[in-house]
Design a protein around this motif. Structure first.
Motif, PDB file in Angstrom:
ATOM      1  N   ASP A  89      43.477  39.653  53.926  1.00  0.00           N
ATOM      2  CA  ASP A  89      42.728  39.464  52.681  1.00  0.00           C
ATOM      3  C   ASP A  89      42.078  40.778  52.248  1.00  0.00           C
ATOM      4  O   ASP A  89      42.003  41.073  51.054  1.00  0.00           O
ATOM      5  N   GLU A  90      41.619  41.575  53.218  1.00  0.00           N
ATOM      6  CA  GLU A  90      41.032  42.882  52.889  1.00  0.00           C
ATOM      7  C   GLU A  90      42.076  43.800  52.247  1.00  0.00           C
ATOM      8  O   GLU A  90      41.758  44.569  51.336  1.00  0.00           O
ATOM      9  N   ASP A  91      43.325  43.740  52.732  1.00  0.00           N
ATOM     10  CA  ASP A  91      44.401  44.534  52.121  1.00  0.00           C
ATOM     11  C   ASP A  91      44.597  44.136  50.662  1.00  0.00           C
ATOM     12  O   ASP A  91      44.760  44.992  49.785  1.00  0.00           O
ATOM     13  N   ILE A  92      44.602  42.836  50.397  1.00  0.00           N
ATOM     14  CA  ILE A  92      44.830  42.352  49.031  1.00  0.00           C
ATOM     15  C   ILE A  92      43.662  42.738  48.135  1.00  0.00           C
ATOM     16  O   ILE A  92      43.861  43.183  46.996  1.00  0.00           O
ATOM     17  N   TYR A 170      52.465  24.230  45.966  1.00  0.00           N
ATOM     18  CA  TYR A 170      51.900  24.719  47.212  1.00  0.00           C
ATOM     19  C   TYR A 170      51.363  26.148  47.084  1.00  0.00           C
ATOM     20  O   TYR A 170      50.360  26.509  47.692  1.00  0.00           O
ATOM     21  N   TYR A 171      52.015  26.968  46.283  1.00  0.00           N
ATOM     22  CA  TYR A 171      51.634  28.374  46.161  1.00  0.00           C
ATOM     23  C   TYR A 171      50.493  28.600  45.178  1.00  0.00           C
ATOM     24  O   TYR A 171      49.847  29.634  45.201  1.00  0.00           O
ATOM     25  N   LYS A 172      50.245  27.637  44.317  1.00  0.00           N
ATOM     26  CA  LYS A 172      49.221  27.820  43.293  1.00  0.00           C
ATOM     27  C   LYS A 172      47.819  27.961  43.879  1.00  0.00           C
ATOM     28  O   LYS A 172      46.947  28.541  43.249  1.00  0.00           O
ATOM     29  N   GLU A 173      47.607  27.476  45.108  1.00  0.00           N
ATOM     30  CA  GLU A 173      46.287  27.593  45.726  1.00  0.00           C
ATOM     31  C   GLU A 173      45.885  29.054  45.916  1.00  0.00           C
ATOM     32  O   GLU A 173      44.706  29.379  45.935  1.00  0.00           O
ATOM     33  N   VAL A 174      46.857  29.944  46.028  1.00  0.00           N
ATOM     34  CA  VAL A 174      46.566  31.375  46.177  1.00  0.00           C
ATOM     35  C   VAL A 174      45.813  31.895  44.954  1.00  0.00           C
ATOM     36  O   VAL A 174      44.953  32.766  45.060  1.00  0.00           O
ATOM     37  N   LEU A 175      46.112  31.327  43.785  1.00  0.00           N
ATOM     38  CA  LEU A 175      45.481  31.795  42.545  1.00  0.00           C
ATOM     39  C   LEU A 175      43.981  31.519  42.512  1.00  0.00           C
ATOM     40  O   LEU A 175      43.252  32.182  41.778  1.00  0.00           O
ATOM     41  N   GLN A 176      43.532  30.565  43.299  1.00  0.00           N
ATOM     42  CA  GLN A 176      42.089  30.303  43.354  1.00  0.00           C
ATOM     43  C   GLN A 176      41.363  31.491  43.981  1.00  0.00           C
ATOM     44  O   GLN A 176      40.261  31.834  43.582  1.00  0.00           O
ATOM     45  N   GLN A 177      42.011  32.125  44.947  1.00  0.00           N
ATOM     46  CA  GLN A 177      41.403  33.269  45.618  1.00  0.00           C
ATOM     47  C   GLN A 177      41.651  34.570  44.858  1.00  0.00           C
ATOM     48  O   GLN A 177      40.806  35.456  44.840  1.00  0.00           O
ATOM     49  N   TYR A 178      42.840  34.674  44.268  1.00  0.00           N
ATOM     50  CA  TYR A 178      43.237  35.910  43.576  1.00  0.00           C
ATOM     51  C   TYR A 178      43.787  35.560  42.191  1.00  0.00           C
ATOM     52  O   TYR A 178      44.996  35.557  41.983  1.00  0.00           O
ATOM     53  N   PRO A 179      42.927  35.269  41.235  1.00  0.00           N
ATOM     54  CA  PRO A 179      43.434  34.902  39.902  1.00  0.00           C
ATOM     55  C   PRO A 179      44.100  36.086  39.198  1.00  0.00           C
ATOM     56  O   PRO A 179      43.570  37.184  39.198  1.00  0.00           O
ATOM     57  N   LEU A 180      45.289  35.825  38.676  1.00  0.00           N
ATOM     58  CA  LEU A 180      46.014  36.849  37.937  1.00  0.00           C
ATOM     59  C   LEU A 180      45.569  36.789  36.490  1.00  0.00           C
ATOM     60  O   LEU A 180      45.809  35.805  35.802  1.00  0.00           O
ATOM     61  N   GLN A 181      44.921  37.821  36.029  1.00  0.00           N
ATOM     62  CA  GLN A 181      44.571  37.888  34.611  1.00  0.00           C
ATOM     63  C   GLN A 181      44.112  39.282  34.239  1.00  0.00           C
ATOM     64  O   GLN A 181      43.388  39.913  34.970  1.00  0.00           O
ATOM     65  N   GLY A 182      44.577  39.726  33.123  1.00  0.00           N
ATOM     66  CA  GLY A 182      44.103  40.962  32.544  1.00  0.00           C
ATOM     67  C   GLY A 182      44.437  42.246  33.280  1.00  0.00           C
ATOM     68  O   GLY A 182      43.741  43.222  33.129  1.00  0.00           O
ATOM     69  N   VAL A 183      45.494  42.254  34.076  1.00  0.00           N
ATOM     70  CA  VAL A 183      45.795  43.440  34.866  1.00  0.00           C
ATOM     71  C   VAL A 183      46.571  44.478  34.082  1.00  0.00           C
ATOM     72  O   VAL A 183      46.344  45.662  34.212  1.00  0.00           O
ATOM     73  N   LYS A 184      47.512  44.077  33.274  1.00  0.00           N
ATOM     74  CA  LYS A 184      48.473  44.974  32.620  1.00  0.00           C
ATOM     75  C   LYS A 184      47.933  46.260  32.141  1.00  0.00           C
ATOM     76  O   LYS A 184      47.084  46.760  31.807  1.00  0.00           O
TER      77      LYS A 184
END
Length: 184
Positions: A89-92, A170-184
């Motif tokens: 998690d620290e790497d991410i 099953y994979y969507k739970e990852v988004l709770q910890q690391y939401p993808l938004q506004g990166v581009k």
């Protein structure tokens, strides 16, 4: 909703059913062209299981592509896969910080690899300086594997987006910890 059907094993010729061992929407869609799917799986399998590139660094490079391209499917799948290969998690959190220009606790080689992946996504090629920095630590074989891994996953995220492949719940739970938004 995907633009092509997800095929189940009983809808595929017996000689291609092995490609559905990984029960993912990506594989179920790609098997619409079974010979192309086999070629795709060959490259992906080499990257994951045969490349001599450090697997944690490989997964960080793949995660960087998924994060930059806002590819929910790619990013969430490789968070899970990456953890199997030593990504923490620290790497991410470090990847996210580095992407936004913030400091992280990642080691210099990981930072350079993430920078190289960002350059390949954003500017087509890794800069001379970044390539040289990474090359100080990696052999020619490892450099080739790294560049081809980043390039392959640049292609994968475009396939996922164009085919509108749905992420499995099953994979969507990852988004709770690391939401993808506004990166581009």
């Amino acid at each position: 909703m995907a633009r092509l059907p997800y095929l189940e094993a009983d809808q595929v010729a017996p000689e291609y059913r092995d490609m559905l061992k990984r029960n993912t929407n990506l594989h179920k869609l790609l098997v619409n062209s079974p010979d192309m799917a086999r070629a795709f799986n060959g490259v992906g399998g080499y990257i994951r299981f045969k490349s001599k590139l450090d697997p944690r660094l490989r997964e960080l490079a793949i995660l960087q592509v998924g994060w930059l391209e806002q590819s929910e499917y790619e990013f969430t799948h490789h968070v899970k896969i990456g953890k199997e290969f030593g990504v923490t998690d620290e790497d991410i959190k470090g990847l996210i910080a580095e992407t936004s220009g913030q400091p992280s606790k990642l080691e210099p080689l990981a930072k350079a690899i993430l920078k190289g992946a960002r350059e390949m996504v954003r500017e087509l090629a890794m800069s001379e300086a970044t390539f040289a920095e990474i090359k100080q630590h990696l052999s020619d074989e490892h450099m080739t594997d790294l560049v081809l891994t980043i390039a392959f996953y640049c292609a994968v995220v475009r396939v996922l987006a164009t085919m509108q492949i749905d992420n499995e719940p099953y994979y969507k739970e990852v988004l709770q910890q690391y939401p993808l938004q506004g990166v581009k």
